[in-house]
Each structure stands twice: as C-alpha cells, then as structure tokens.
Write a protein that holds these residues in place. Sequence first.
Motif, short mmCIF file in Angstrom:
data_model
loop_
_atom_site.label_atom_id
_atom_site.label_comp_id
_atom_site.label_asym_id
_atom_site.label_seq_id
_atom_site.Cartn_x
_atom_site.Cartn_y
_atom_site.Cartn_z
N SER A 313 0.95 -1.11 0.15
CA SER A 313 0.10 0.28 0.16
C SER A 313 0.85 1.12 -0.05
CB SER A 313 -1.33 -0.04 1.39
OG SER A 313 -0.11 -0.25 2.29
N CYS A 314 1.89 0.96 0.35
CA CYS A 314 3.13 2.14 -0.12
C CYS A 314 2.76 3.26 -1.25
CB CYS A 314 4.70 1.88 0.04
SG CYS A 314 5.82 3.56 0.03
N ILE A 315 2.81 4.64 -0.95
CA ILE A 315 2.48 5.39 -2.27
C ILE A 315 3.80 6.11 -2.39
CG2 ILE A 315 -0.15 5.28 -2.12
CD1 ILE A 315 0.58 8.21 -0.47
N ARG A 316 5.20 5.59 -1.93
CA ARG A 316 6.65 6.64 -2.87
C ARG A 316 6.07 7.23 -1.39
NH1 ARG A 316 6.51 1.29 -2.94
NH2 ARG A 316 7.34 -0.36 -4.89
N CYS A 317 5.89 8.29 -0.99
CA CYS A 317 5.99 9.48 -0.24
C CYS A 317 7.67 10.08 -0.43
CB CYS A 317 4.74 10.03 0.54
SG CYS A 317 5.41 9.31 2.08
N GLY A 318 8.59 8.67 0.22
CA GLY A 318 9.68 9.43 1.01
C GLY A 318 10.17 9.85 2.46
N ALA A 319 8.40 9.89 2.82
CA ALA A 319 8.20 10.54 3.86
C ALA A 319 9.25 9.82 5.74
CB ALA A 319 6.85 10.96 4.80
N CYS A 320 9.16 8.19 5.51
CA CYS A 320 9.61 7.09 6.16
C CYS A 320 11.25 7.40 5.67
CB CYS A 320 9.05 5.66 6.22
SG CYS A 320 8.95 5.32 4.26
N MET A 321 11.38 7.66 4.88
CA MET A 321 13.33 8.13 4.78
C MET A 321 13.56 9.59 5.65
SD MET A 321 12.97 7.17 0.99
CE MET A 321 11.68 5.93 0.82
N PRO A 342 13.17 3.09 6.06
CA PRO A 342 12.83 1.77 6.44
C PRO A 342 11.85 1.26 5.44
CG PRO A 342 12.30 4.08 7.10
CD PRO A 342 13.00 4.50 6.28
N ILE A 343 11.08 1.42 4.14
CA ILE A 343 10.14 0.76 3.36
C ILE A 343 11.06 -0.25 2.71
CG2 ILE A 343 9.92 2.81 1.71
CD1 ILE A 343 7.65 0.47 2.46
N GLY A 344 12.21 0.45 2.32
CA GLY A 344 13.01 0.36 1.38
C GLY A 344 13.55 -1.32 2.45
N ILE A 373 4.68 8.56 11.06
CA ILE A 373 5.04 9.62 9.71
C ILE A 373 4.15 8.85 8.36
CG2 ILE A 373 6.78 8.94 8.65
CD1 ILE A 373 5.90 12.99 9.15
N CYS A 374 3.96 7.77 8.43
CA CYS A 374 3.22 6.61 6.94
C CYS A 374 1.74 7.76 6.18
CB CYS A 374 3.53 5.63 6.81
SG CYS A 374 3.24 4.39 5.25
N PRO A 375 2.12 8.02 5.47
CA PRO A 375 0.46 8.79 5.40
C PRO A 375 -0.81 8.03 4.88
CG PRO A 375 1.79 9.24 3.22
CD PRO A 375 2.92 8.72 4.10
N VAL A 376 -0.11 6.09 4.91
CA VAL A 376 -1.06 4.94 4.45
C VAL A 376 -0.83 3.96 5.94
CG1 VAL A 376 -1.07 5.52 2.28
CG2 VAL A 376 0.74 4.15 3.01
N MET A 377 0.04 4.60 7.04
CA MET A 377 0.02 4.12 7.61
C MET A 377 0.05 2.56 8.07
SD MET A 377 -3.63 5.61 10.06
CE MET A 377 -3.31 4.59 11.81
N PRO A 379 2.08 -0.38 9.29
CA PRO A 379 3.01 0.52 10.58
C PRO A 379 4.70 -0.52 10.45
CG PRO A 379 1.83 -2.02 10.72
CD PRO A 379 1.45 -1.00 9.21
N LEU A 380 5.25 -0.21 9.59
CA LEU A 380 7.10 -0.67 8.70
C LEU A 380 7.98 -0.63 10.37
CD1 LEU A 380 6.98 2.85 7.37
CD2 LEU A 380 7.20 -0.18 6.35
N ASP A 381 7.75 -0.54 11.47
CA ASP A 381 8.54 -0.82 13.27
C ASP A 381 7.94 -2.04 13.00
OD1 ASP A 381 5.86 0.28 13.84
OD2 ASP A 381 6.72 0.96 15.54
#
Lengths: 464, 218
Positions: A313-321, A342-344, A373-377, A379-381
């Motif tokens: 569901s990642c929209i590649r916004c880059g905020a998690c970076m 984190p997404i990578g 921060i992830c706009p599509v929530m 739970p990366l951690d």
Amino acid sequence: MWSFEQDSRERVADTGLADKLHKATVETSLKKTNALIAKMPHWQQLRERARQVKLHTLTHLDRYLRQFVQAAEANGATVAWADTGADACRQVVDIAQSSNVKRVAKAKSMTGEEIEVNRALQRAGIEPVETDLGEMICQLAGEPPSHVTAPIIQWSMEEVARLFKSRGIIDEIPNGIDGRADPAVRALNAARLTDAARRALREKFLTADMGISGANFAVAESGTLVLVENEANIRLSTMLPPVHVAVVGIDKLIPKLADLATFLSLLPVAATGQQQSGYVSLIHRPYAKLHIILLDNGRMRLLADAQHHDLLSCIRCGACMNVCPVYRHVSGHGYHSIYPGPIGAVLTPHLRAEEHYKQLPFASSLCGACAEICPVMIPLDERLLQWRDRIVKAGGRPRSEAAAFAAWAYLMQHPRLYRAVRPPAGLAHAAAGMLGPGGRWKATRELPPLAAETFADWWKKNHA
Amino acid sequence: MLDRKIEDIARIVGSMTPAAYPDPAAFPAVNGDLADVFEAALNALCGPDDDQPAVVRVTDTTEAIKTLVELCADVPPTEIIWQDTSPGESRDAEPVLPRDHAIGITGAVALIAATGSVVLELPSALAGRASLLVDRHIVIASRDQLLPDLAALYHGLSQRVETGDCPPIQVCITGCSRTADIEKMLVVPAHGPRQVQVILSDEPIDWAVLHRGAASLH
Ligand code: SF4
C-alpha cells in the motif's frame, strides 16, 4: 557478500553527509510537512481512510485489476502483463523497436528504476533521457537516485555545477556556489543551473519518439493513470511523443477517482510538504498510443504474505526516509536498493532474492518515527521486527547472538539471579566490547558514558 | 496471459480476509468567500521573482478582455498560443511542431479554492501546449467555476464515470513549474511555465466575445 555494517561505517564517519541529509530532511521537507499536518484537522482520518482503501483494494485485487484492464482497453490503451523486470524491459524495447524509436523521454519513475529500463534501452541502441532534474543528474553521473522523491538529496550545488561543466551543459562554473557563499547569490546560481538543464532537455523533449512513465495511481473504475509532479517534465514526456509506455506496479490500483481526494490530500504533504503538487495529470483517453504494462516482479508473492501484504500500500512519498535516523546517516545509497529507508528495508528482501538484503531489516533503531509519519499507516516498525524474527528463526543470524539474547532474556525474567551475577558496571562496559555478539553490536555503536553507580543502588539510597 | 494472472491473483485473494471499502472522508468546510480563498492560496505559490499578481479580479468578459490585452502588452501575437476557442473544443487539427511561446492563454473547467489550483481538460495534445510550453500561463475563468476543495473535484469526476463523460486528459495545475532538487532550494521554473496568472471574472466568460475582443492577440 555485501555487508551493510561494513559499508555504512564509512558513510557514518562522513559527518558532511549526515549534515546534508539532516538539512534536506529535518530542516526542510519535514518542517514543511509537519507545519501542514498541524493545519489539517482531518489528517488522521485521511490516513485511516487511505489505509482502509488500500487494504480493501489488495484484498479485492483481482476484481479491480479486471475492471482497470477493461476500462483502459475501452479507452484505447493496450494493456499487457510483465512477470519480472526483465520481462517488462523486453516488452518496452519491443514496443520501441516496432515504432522505430531512437530517443525516449523518461518521466521520473521508481518502477522504471526498479526494472532498470534505461539499461535495456541502451543495450538496444535506444537513447533514454531522464527528464526530471534530479534524475537527469543521476543519469549524467551514472549514479542511482538515493531517495524516492529527492534523487540527488546529498549532492551539493558545487558538485552539480562541476558535473554540468564536464558534460558541456554550462561553460563556466559560476562564482558563489559553495556553502559559505551569499544565499541570494546561491539562489541565483541554482536557478542558472536549472535553466541550463531546462535548455539542454528542451530539444530532447521535442525530438523524443516515445515517453516512458510509471504512475502514482491507476484508477480501476475509469482505467485512468494518475501522474503527480512539480516540474512539468512528466507532462512533457507523456503528452508530446506519439507513443507513451507506462510501467505500472499492480500495487498502484485504487478503486475510484473519488479516492484521489484522499490520496492527493496526503501524498504531496508527506512527500514534499506541499498542500498540492504542481501538476496532477489524469490520463483517461490518451491521444498518444498508450501501452500500459502491469508489473508483478515479486508483488504477487508479497500479496500472498498474510503478515506483510500491506507493504503493497506504499505510495512512495519518501516521508519514512526523511524521519529515519539511520537513513539520515547512511543515505539512500547505503541500502544498495532502489527503495531505501524503512520501507526499503522491509520491501527489498521481499522483492529481491539476494541473501544480503536480509541485513536491511536490522538497519533500524526501531524508533517508530516511520510508522508515525506514513500517510497510509503502514506499521513499518512492526514489519521490521517481524522480518528480524523470521530471519533469526530461519537461522540467518549468528548462533552466538541468539545465545546471548536468550541468556539476557532469562536474566531479565529472574531479578534475583540478575542481581547476583551482575558485574560492576565498568566491567560490563569493557566486556561488551570483547564478547562475540556484544563486540559486533558495539562495533557499530557508541555506548553512553557510565554512571558511577547502578540505578538500583541509587534508588535504594535515595528512595528506600 | 493477463486473464491467467488475474485468476492467480483471485486465488491468493480468496484466502485473505476481505477488508471493507470505507466511507468518504469528511473534509473540513472551506470558510469565507471562495474567490478570496482561491486568491490567497494561489498568491502563496508565487515564484520568488513574480512581478505580477497571481489573480486579477474583473467583473465581466469586457473587463477580462481589457486585462488580458494589458497582460499581453509588448508580446507579439506570434509569441502567444491559445488552448482553443472554448474550453473543451479543439481549435486546430493541423499537426504543428511544438515550440515554446512567451504566453499561453487557456480557460479552465474548475478552480479549487483551498489549494489555488486550476483544472484544465485537454481534448488534444495540441491543447496541452498552451499550459506547458510557455513562459507565462494566463487562465481566464469565472466565479461559477470555483469548487471548495479537492474532494469536490474528484467526487464530481467519479460521478462522471457513470455517465461516460470523463475528459480524455485532465490536469490539475497548482502554481508554477518548480523544482527543489538542488539542495532543496526552490527554483522557478523547471520545465513548464514560470508563472500562472488567473483572470477571475464575476460573470461567466462569453468566449465568442472574448475571442473577438482579443483578436489582436491571435
Ligand atoms: S512506507 Fe509510507 S512513509 Fe514510507 S514511502 Fe511508503 S507511503 Fe511513504
């Protein structure tokens, strides 16, 4: 085998790199992102809705893909499927060759980077031209982008100027570009360099025989491709040439055009701290010949992963970076993956078979800023932790590490034993640097200075 | 191939717990006069070197013509490109090689107050040039085209899918073409227009009258 630990040591030692990344993220993008979020009372509601829309789409992906294909074909597009990146590249090259294409204008696309389409085109004797300023610089330098929305995030203006001079894009390196120069002069020089790039690319745009793009969203109900940008190069690449090929991951599907209200209120804010991006193009009935290549490349396998399918569901916004302290020290290149941060770290080991990518889930402090921060929530951690669990269970980490952690866990659950065997703090500190897993752990970290007494002793003295 | 793959996906999806499609999100109300909100939002997006206001308010088509002629003063008609005679209708079917112009003049199908965006529908590739291959993009629009926010735009578009009248290409333009790739410093323009200016009329625009009145700019 490539080692994240070894490789990042040099990057971490380069404090200039951390400075640049800190300025570009914490002091710029993130500041703007957070200021906008503070003014959006519906931010949380939008995130929750975005997550729900994506989960709904993923759990009904067959239905939405069928709907999309039908609608896009009715609109006049040709839709094909690619199992792998190589397969997609082959199809792109075939289309280019059958239309006698010599030059391709490339809109910035992470999917294009993922499948390495430029290399395939070059091998076929076709010239790919990256048209986003940052991507153009990456292409000239022969370097991969190091952030999904800010490809040259760690380049200084001086480095860009030197590259442009060496490629004949500018004649002279202007005065006043280094970090200490007058900010007004530097702003002028940034504009000069951009103008030189604009001129160099203009002719390429006007003579390109084909445009290649990705898509930010593919709308099932109408067969529409949605492209988001600020520079206008995507509009130029997709609307001027007679042929347009869009390579679209199957994770880009959303059900309705109405859902764009949600996603386009989140994406620019999270990505660049803008309320809205400069251009949002909706390509519905194309006037160019449009080929849409739907890309699997590991996505179906991830879809079948009950615990991790929401990574799609990642929209590649880059905020998690931007929020990630590890990213900000090792940069995108530190991950050796086109998807860094984190997404990578959680996505790459799913998409790529190479064993060494299994190190990436360990490249995190688990601070949780990414999930927040992830706009599509996503739970990366949690996903990072689950990866670690899977890798450890599969025996992917040294046995000594597992033994040490097991012993530690046992001690923590048995306080009396813990107190009995606890060595004086100074000794523990020294030992941490020598023992097997402790040594490995300490090799990439600095321990804080030790207090003169343990907390338990201090408590006993002051509160007992 | 495509069908077979979609069947494979159906099998994967079959073992997943289906997630429900959520209700639309509630967007906060846009308070105040939409024209004022729009003007403030677009002004906030001006490039560092903008020497002209982003929004010029006029009462009707006659005043819009006057303003347009003023804004185009000193620019020869050969350096001006129009999108078409009226929004939604292609003026020129001849394939003309694309080139840069000083000014592009277009209408709009909607203005988004909250974001300062201008929405264009592009019936042909040619129609796209006036908002793309130009130094300055001038938009002529009217109050009745104002929508409060992106929700109104995209919800409306979804409804048009049902009646089958989606525009071939729609572009939502928010401010000038820009980049911050080099050290995150804002630079205007990148590849598109340096400036977006909107002539905002209280009354709807009569395009036939406007074209006649602005004949000197053709
Ligand atoms: S995981 Fe979330 S924050 Fe990271 S790039 Fe994807 S959408 Fe953005």
